[in-house]
Design a protein around this motif. Structure first.
Motif, short mmCIF file in Angstrom:
data_model
loop_
_atom_site.label_atom_id
_atom_site.label_comp_id
_atom_site.label_asym_id
_atom_site.label_seq_id
_atom_site.Cartn_x
_atom_site.Cartn_y
_atom_site.Cartn_z
N GLN A 97 0.84 -1.19 0.00
CA GLN A 97 0.00 0.00 0.00
C GLN A 97 0.88 1.25 0.00
O GLN A 97 1.97 1.25 0.58
N VAL A 98 0.42 2.29 -0.66
CA VAL A 98 1.11 3.58 -0.64
C VAL A 98 0.12 4.67 -0.21
O VAL A 98 -0.98 4.75 -0.73
N VAL A 99 0.55 5.46 0.76
CA VAL A 99 -0.24 6.63 1.18
C VAL A 99 0.62 7.86 0.94
O VAL A 99 1.65 8.03 1.60
N GLN A 115 3.37 -1.71 8.93
CA GLN A 115 2.01 -1.31 9.28
C GLN A 115 1.96 0.20 9.45
O GLN A 115 2.92 0.82 9.93
N LEU A 116 0.86 0.79 9.03
CA LEU A 116 0.72 2.25 9.12
C LEU A 116 0.54 2.69 10.57
O LEU A 116 -0.15 2.02 11.34
N PRO A 117 1.14 3.83 10.94
CA PRO A 117 0.88 4.38 12.27
C PRO A 117 -0.56 4.89 12.35
O PRO A 117 -1.22 5.12 11.33
N LEU A 160 -1.26 9.88 10.57
CA LEU A 160 -0.42 10.07 9.39
C LEU A 160 -0.11 11.55 9.20
O LEU A 160 -0.93 12.42 9.49
N ASP A 161 1.10 11.79 8.69
CA ASP A 161 1.51 13.16 8.37
C ASP A 161 1.24 13.41 6.88
O ASP A 161 1.69 12.64 6.02
N GLU A 162 0.51 14.45 6.57
CA GLU A 162 0.08 14.69 5.18
C GLU A 162 1.23 15.04 4.25
O GLU A 162 1.10 14.94 3.02
N ASN A 163 2.40 15.42 4.80
CA ASN A 163 3.55 15.78 3.96
C ASN A 163 4.52 14.63 3.76
O ASN A 163 5.59 14.81 3.17
N THR A 164 4.17 13.47 4.28
CA THR A 164 5.06 12.30 4.21
C THR A 164 4.40 11.18 3.44
O THR A 164 3.19 10.96 3.56
N THR A 165 5.19 10.46 2.64
CA THR A 165 4.67 9.29 1.92
C THR A 165 4.96 8.02 2.74
O THR A 165 6.10 7.81 3.17
#
Length: 484
Positions: free
Chosen positions: A14-16, A68-70, A73-78
């Protein structure tokens, strides 16, 4: 480099965020994060890198690799989610440095004993043959004449790919590299392309890390399982697990040995303290190394060189001139003829190999006095066995400290003493101070006797409670010899 390029060949779950962010460095230590770093959260033995994701982002990481995702999430980080961050880090590091292993003929050497010697001999041999060569070993890393200090047998993926990239930039044709079982399990070699793999042997070691001997074998075997069909896999057919290494490999399979049928054969014709006469594939050659274990090492080197398409006579000529690795059966002689030997032997099998060689070389009347310790925070089950083996071949044994690390040296010594038969205890002395143990061995020795200092070899330190103090077995041996 753009993150999208860095993720090539990595199975991404997955990519965010954006894949077009800039990446200026790759790391897995949050303390080393800089602006536009790709931070990989690795689940290690001591800690979990996922605990430091927020810290990495606060230090301006542009992207993070996670399993695993924290929760936040920080919107400026992928965020890039993968199944195994250790594996993904290896691929990413290789991509970041331009996949340097594809521009070298990289040969990995694995096994319990002999890795350093085989890698170093191959490095020295190919330099004799006129090539520019790199070395990755326990003792030191080298690019030609340039020495880069070694901290691990196999460096972490980022440091390793940086080193290989430097080798490519400096025009290296080959690199010979030790591959530890830890490195295989921890995916430090993920993403590397090997031209070949060499298996030396497998004996009792590292069970503190692997949990069982079966797991240890599987770790070694995985290195060969992952070789591609363009590589070669060279194994010691005299080792009972030698053929196991070849079972699932796609690589070109070859064997070497002294006793069983093999593609590359050798025989020890004569052996002395200053060298031995070998017959290798019907050719006789005098070499500067000693012992049956070194006959195997040299035969592995010969076989690997043939598989790397070098000429037989040039290989044999070079083999007759090269010397071994630092701290491996290094000899020092006193004025009154005591033979001192410093060797890295730190497993029961390695101690037995060295002492068998010494016993075969000694003449009537020569005593063998062995100084031996075991490292702390490592496999405890081998401690009594090492003492037992040392006593089997030695006239006297002095049990001492090695690198106690965080353990009590006296407790380690007590565990070693458990391997000593009651009727042999009169031949064993306990001196916890390693410097004094070496001095005592030299003073006990008479003219012509043999003193073996085993366990630390090339190491220039003794580690006590997390602090490394300068200590050099060879230096201490020479100093004591000068006082006699």
């Amino acid at each position: 480099m753009i993150l999208k390029e860095l993720l090539h060949a990595i199975p991404v779950v997955q990519v965010v965020g954006s894949l077009d962010v800039e990446v200026a460095s790759v790391c897995f230590d949050s303390r080393k994060v800089e602006k536009n770093t790709l931070f990989a959260a690795i689940r290690g033995v001591q800690t979990d890198g996922h605990l430091y994701v927020d810290k990495a982002i606060a230090m301006d990481a542009s992207a993070v690799l996670v399993e695993q995702l924290p929760k936040q999430l920080d919107e400026n980080t992928t965020y890039v989610v993968v199944g195994d961050t250790s594996y993904a880090l290896g691929i990413a590091a290789s991509n970041f440095y331009g996949n340097p292993s594809k521009d070298l003929k990289l040969v990995g050497i694995t096994g319990t004993n002999g890795k350093t010697t085989v890698a170093t001999l191959l490095f020295n041999l190919f330099r004799q043959l006129g090539y520019h060569v790199g070395l990755v070993s326990t003792v030191e890393n080298k690019i030609g004449d340039r020495i880069i200090p070694a901290t691990h047998t196999t460096p972490d993926p980022v440091a390793l790919n940086k080193l290989l990239s430097d080798m490519v930039d400096e025009g290296c044709d080959y690199c010979f590299m030790e591959v530890s079982s830890h490195a295989v399990v921890q995916q430090r070699i993920a993403g590397l392309r090997f031209a070949g793999g060499v298996f030396t042997n497998i004996t009792h070691d590292h069970l503190d890390f692997h949990g069982s001997f079966d797991n240890y074998i599987k770790a070694k075997k995985k290195f060969f399982d992952d070789l591609d069909r363009y590589a070669f896999a060279l194994t010691n057919t005299d080792d009972k697990n030698g053929q196991v290494m070849l079972q699932n490999t796609f690589a070109h399979k070859k064997t070497y040995g002294l006793h069983h049928v093999a593609d590359f054969k050798a025989k020890v014709i004569e052996s002395h303290f200053d060298g031995m006469l070998l017959q290798i594939d019907s050719h006789e050659v005098w070499v500067k190394l000693v012992g049956g274990f070194n006959a195997y090492n040299l035969l592995a080197v010969y076989g690997a060189a043939i598989l790397l398409e070098q000429e037989t006579l040039k290989i044999l000529t070079a083999i007759s001139e090269i010397t071994g690795a630092q701290g491996r059966f290094e000899t020092v002689r006193s004025k009154n003829g005591i033979v001192g030997i410093v060797d890295y032997a730190h497993t029961p099998d390695a101690v037995e190999n060295v002492l068998e060689t010494i016993k075969d070389l000694r003449v009537i009347g020569q005593q063998i006095i062995t100084v031996l310790g075991c490292g702390g925070d490592r496999d405890k089950t081998k401690r009594p066995e090492m003492a037992k083996v040392a006593l089997k071949y030695s006239d006297k044994v002095i049990i001492t400290s090695d690198n106690p690390r965080t353990e009590d040296p006296l407790a380690i010594i007590k565990e070693m003493e458990a391997g000593i038969p009651v009727d042999k205890k009169r031949n064993v002395f306990t001196i916890s101070d390693r410097r004094e143990a070496i001095r005592a061995a030299c003073h006990i020795a008479a003219a012509g006797d043999i003193v073996l200092i085993a366990g630390k070899g090339h190491e220039k330190y003794q580690e006590v409670n997390g602090v490394r103090h300068h200590f050099d077995d060879k230096e201490e041996l020479e100093k004591t010899f000068n006082e006699l």
